[in-house]
Scaffold this motif. Structure first.
Motif, PDB file in Angstrom:
ATOM      1  N   ALA A  88     -94.873   8.810 -30.713  1.00 27.48           N
ATOM      2  CA  ALA A  88     -95.486   9.630 -29.661  1.00 27.48           C
ATOM      3  C   ALA A  88     -96.932   9.995 -30.006  1.00 27.48           C
ATOM      4  CB  ALA A  88     -94.659  10.897 -29.427  1.00 27.48           C
ATOM      5  N   ALA A  89     -97.252  10.069 -31.307  1.00 26.61           N
ATOM      6  CA  ALA A  89     -98.611  10.384 -31.756  1.00 26.61           C
ATOM      7  C   ALA A  89     -99.516   9.150 -31.790  1.00 26.61           C
ATOM      8  CB  ALA A  89     -98.568  11.036 -33.135  1.00 26.61           C
ATOM      9  N   GLY A  90     -98.974   8.001 -31.405  1.00 25.42           N
ATOM     10  CA  GLY A  90     -99.775   6.784 -31.351  1.00 25.42           C
ATOM     11  C   GLY A  90     -99.712   5.922 -32.594  1.00 25.42           C
ATOM     12  N   LEU A  91     -98.890   6.307 -33.571  1.00 22.08           N
ATOM     13  CA  LEU A  91     -98.730   5.475 -34.770  1.00 22.08           C
ATOM     14  C   LEU A  91     -97.663   4.422 -34.487  1.00 22.08           C
ATOM     15  CD1 LEU A  91     -98.948   8.150 -37.600  1.00 22.08           C
ATOM     16  CD2 LEU A  91    -100.768   6.993 -36.368  1.00 22.08           C
ATOM     17  N   ARG A  92     -97.601   3.406 -35.356  1.00 18.20           N
ATOM     18  CA  ARG A  92     -96.667   2.309 -35.119  1.00 18.20           C
ATOM     19  C   ARG A  92     -95.758   2.086 -36.327  1.00 18.20           C
ATOM     20  NH1 ARG A  92    -101.038  -1.736 -33.025  1.00 18.20           N
ATOM     21  NH2 ARG A  92    -100.159  -2.867 -34.752  1.00 18.20           N
ATOM     22  N   PRO A  93     -94.782   2.981 -36.532  1.00 21.36           N
ATOM     23  CA  PRO A  93     -93.860   2.766 -37.653  1.00 21.36           C
ATOM     24  C   PRO A  93     -92.946   1.578 -37.369  1.00 21.36           C
ATOM     25  CG  PRO A  93     -93.134   4.625 -36.335  1.00 21.36           C
ATOM     26  CD  PRO A  93     -94.462   4.191 -35.780  1.00 21.36           C
ATOM     27  N   GLY A  94     -92.466   0.977 -38.456  1.00 20.35           N
ATOM     28  CA  GLY A  94     -91.538  -0.132 -38.331  1.00 20.35           C
ATOM     29  C   GLY A  94     -90.131   0.365 -38.016  1.00 20.35           C
ATOM     30  N   PRO A  95     -89.194  -0.561 -37.879  1.00 21.91           N
ATOM     31  CA  PRO A  95     -87.821  -0.184 -37.528  1.00 21.91           C
ATOM     32  C   PRO A  95     -87.110   0.541 -38.673  1.00 21.91           C
ATOM     33  CG  PRO A  95     -87.938  -2.520 -38.041  1.00 21.91           C
ATOM     34  CD  PRO A  95     -89.353  -1.997 -38.053  1.00 21.91           C
ATOM     35  N   LEU A  96     -86.080   1.258 -38.318  1.00 27.35           N
ATOM     36  CA  LEU A  96     -85.212   1.936 -39.280  1.00 27.35           C
ATOM     37  C   LEU A  96     -84.485   0.873 -40.100  1.00 27.35           C
ATOM     38  CD1 LEU A  96     -84.185   4.849 -39.935  1.00 27.35           C
ATOM     39  CD2 LEU A  96     -82.319   4.383 -38.376  1.00 27.35           C
ATOM     40  N   GLN A  97     -84.492   1.031 -41.427  1.00 28.33           N
ATOM     41  CA  GLN A  97     -83.848   0.071 -42.322  1.00 28.33           C
ATOM     42  C   GLN A  97     -82.891   0.807 -43.257  1.00 28.33           C
ATOM     43  OE1 GLN A  97     -87.068  -1.870 -44.386  1.00 28.33           O
ATOM     44  NE2 GLN A  97     -87.755  -2.946 -42.563  1.00 28.33           N
ATOM     45  N   GLN A 103     -74.631   3.558 -46.585  1.00 29.51           N
ATOM     46  CA  GLN A 103     -74.470   4.858 -47.235  1.00 29.51           C
ATOM     47  C   GLN A 103     -75.686   5.253 -48.073  1.00 29.51           C
ATOM     48  OE1 GLN A 103     -71.797   6.604 -46.285  1.00 29.51           O
ATOM     49  NE2 GLN A 103     -71.323   4.788 -45.076  1.00 29.51           N
ATOM     50  N   GLY A 104     -76.659   4.369 -48.152  1.00 26.70           N
ATOM     51  CA  GLY A 104     -77.849   4.619 -48.966  1.00 26.70           C
ATOM     52  C   GLY A 104     -78.965   5.264 -48.165  1.00 26.70           C
ATOM     53  N   PRO A 105     -80.162   5.246 -48.715  1.00 29.73           N
ATOM     54  CA  PRO A 105     -81.297   5.847 -48.015  1.00 29.73           C
ATOM     55  C   PRO A 105     -81.675   5.041 -46.777  1.00 29.73           C
ATOM     56  CG  PRO A 105     -82.057   4.726 -49.979  1.00 29.73           C
ATOM     57  CD  PRO A 105     -80.555   4.682 -50.012  1.00 29.73           C
ATOM     58  N   LYS A 106     -82.296   5.741 -45.829  1.00 31.17           N
ATOM     59  CA  LYS A 106     -82.875   5.102 -44.648  1.00 31.17           C
ATOM     60  C   LYS A 106     -84.378   5.019 -44.908  1.00 31.17           C
ATOM     61  CE  LYS A 106     -79.631   7.518 -41.680  1.00 31.17           C
ATOM     62  NZ  LYS A 106     -79.508   8.568 -40.638  1.00 31.17           N
ATOM     63  N   THR A 107     -85.002   3.918 -44.502  1.00 27.72           N
ATOM     64  CA  THR A 107     -86.428   3.766 -44.703  1.00 27.72           C
ATOM     65  C   THR A 107     -87.092   3.185 -43.459  1.00 27.72           C
ATOM     66  OG1 THR A 107     -86.295   1.529 -45.615  1.00 27.72           O
ATOM     67  CG2 THR A 107     -86.138   3.355 -47.187  1.00 27.72           C
ATOM     68  N   SER A 108     -88.389   3.347 -43.403  1.00 29.94           N
ATOM     69  CA  SER A 108     -89.233   2.698 -42.401  1.00 29.94           C
ATOM     70  C   SER A 108     -90.612   2.563 -43.028  1.00 29.94           C
ATOM     71  CB  SER A 108     -89.304   3.534 -41.117  1.00 29.94           C
ATOM     72  OG  SER A 108     -90.196   2.939 -40.182  1.00 29.94           O
ATOM     73  N   TRP A 109     -91.364   1.604 -42.567  1.00 31.50           N
ATOM     74  CA  TRP A 109     -92.687   1.343 -43.120  1.00 31.50           C
ATOM     75  C   TRP A 109     -93.740   1.470 -42.038  1.00 31.50           C
ATOM     76  CZ3 TRP A 109     -93.584   0.156 -48.259  1.00 31.50           C
ATOM     77  CH2 TRP A 109     -92.443  -0.061 -49.033  1.00 31.50           C
ATOM     78  N   LEU A 110     -94.932   1.927 -42.434  1.00 26.18           N
ATOM     79  CA  LEU A 110     -96.084   1.859 -41.559  1.00 26.18           C
ATOM     80  C   LEU A 110     -97.314   1.630 -42.416  1.00 26.18           C
ATOM     81  CD1 LEU A 110     -97.348   5.088 -39.945  1.00 26.18           C
ATOM     82  CD2 LEU A 110     -95.577   5.313 -41.600  1.00 26.18           C
ATOM     83  N   THR A 111     -98.404   1.281 -41.763  1.00 22.97           N
ATOM     84  CA  THR A 111     -99.637   0.944 -42.457  1.00 22.97           C
ATOM     85  C   THR A 111    -100.765   1.812 -41.922  1.00 22.97           C
ATOM     86  OG1 THR A 111     -98.850  -1.332 -42.671  1.00 22.97           O
ATOM     87  CG2 THR A 111    -101.202  -0.965 -43.015  1.00 22.97           C
ATOM     88  N   GLU A 119     -94.119   4.016 -47.159  1.00 21.20           N
ATOM     89  CA  GLU A 119     -92.669   3.952 -46.981  1.00 21.20           C
ATOM     90  C   GLU A 119     -92.170   5.363 -46.687  1.00 21.20           C
ATOM     91  OE1 GLU A 119     -88.698   2.434 -49.405  1.00 21.20           O
ATOM     92  OE2 GLU A 119     -90.461   3.092 -50.550  1.00 21.20           O
ATOM     93  N   LEU A 120     -91.495   5.516 -45.555  1.00 22.71           N
ATOM     94  CA  LEU A 120     -90.854   6.783 -45.208  1.00 22.71           C
ATOM     95  C   LEU A 120     -89.405   6.681 -45.640  1.00 22.71           C
ATOM     96  CD1 LEU A 120     -92.333   7.076 -41.612  1.00 22.71           C
ATOM     97  CD2 LEU A 120     -93.203   8.128 -43.707  1.00 22.71           C
ATOM     98  N   VAL A 121     -88.893   7.713 -46.321  1.00 27.23           N
ATOM     99  CA  VAL A 121     -87.546   7.669 -46.886  1.00 27.23           C
ATOM    100  C   VAL A 121     -86.770   8.918 -46.492  1.00 27.23           C
ATOM    101  CG1 VAL A 121     -86.186   7.564 -49.024  1.00 27.23           C
ATOM    102  CG2 VAL A 121     -88.412   6.407 -48.900  1.00 27.23           C
ATOM    103  N   GLU A 122     -85.557   8.719 -45.975  1.00 23.67           N
ATOM    104  CA  GLU A 122     -84.600   9.809 -45.765  1.00 23.67           C
ATOM    105  C   GLU A 122     -83.427   9.565 -46.692  1.00 23.67           C
ATOM    106  OE1 GLU A 122     -81.262  11.332 -42.579  1.00 23.67           O
ATOM    107  OE2 GLU A 122     -82.985  10.248 -41.775  1.00 23.67           O
ATOM    108  N   TRP A 123     -83.182  10.512 -47.597  1.00 24.40           N
ATOM    109  CA  TRP A 123     -82.064  10.377 -48.532  1.00 24.40           C
ATOM    110  C   TRP A 123     -80.749  10.662 -47.810  1.00 24.40           C
ATOM    111  CZ3 TRP A 123     -83.499   7.757 -52.390  1.00 24.40           C
ATOM    112  CH2 TRP A 123     -84.734   7.954 -52.987  1.00 24.40           C
TER     113      TRP A 123
END
Length: 137
Positions: A88-97, A103-111, A119-123
């Motif tokens: 919504a802020a105009g950034l382009r993060p990648g898909p949820l991985q 059962q592990g962490p969720k991640t997404s990447w942006l540049t 790397e964005l990480v949710e434990w």
């Protein structure tokens, strides 16, 4: 000893500040170095100190991200809603991985605008903040 912050050289300070504030950082302070060069220290709300420094030196050689740096990892509380907010802020993060499986962490990447990878990480629930020796047991 402890790590104080990561420092990035940026080619366009205003563009980089717009990116990192959309990501959630807030400006903590600036240091004018003369000749248009400056440092801008950033922090996430709730952090006790700066965690990222943007270095703008307009008269220096062009920014080169190909120097061996790989990425900055940022912990988030709820990755899906963070991705919605960033989009919504105009950034382009990648898909949820799920690099460690479901059962592990969720991640997404942006540049960022200069090509630095983030790397964005949710434990998973119950995981302590950060990576500790327990993650390698």
């Amino acid at each position: 000893m402890k790590t104080l912050f990561v420092s990035y050289r940026v080619s366009d300070l205003a563009r980089s500040l717009a990116f990192y504030t959309a990501l959630g950082y807030a400006e903590l302070g600036r240091v004018e170095l003369g000749g248009g060069a400056r440092l801008v220290l950033l922090t996430f709300p709730g952090e006790p100190a700066a965690s990222l420094e943007l270095v703008h030196r307009p008269d220096a050689a062009p920014v080169d991200v190909g120097t061996g740096f790989d990425h900055l990892a940022i912990q988030v509380d709820a990755l899906a809603s963070t991705l919605d907010t960033l989009t919504a802020a105009g950034l382009r993060p990648g898909p949820l991985q799920y690099p460690g499986g479901p059962q592990g962490p969720k991640t997404s990447w942006l540049t960022d605008p200069d090509g630095y990878r983030i790397e964005l990480v949710e434990w998973p629930p119950g995981h302590p903040d950060g990576i500790t020796a327990a993650d390698f047991a």
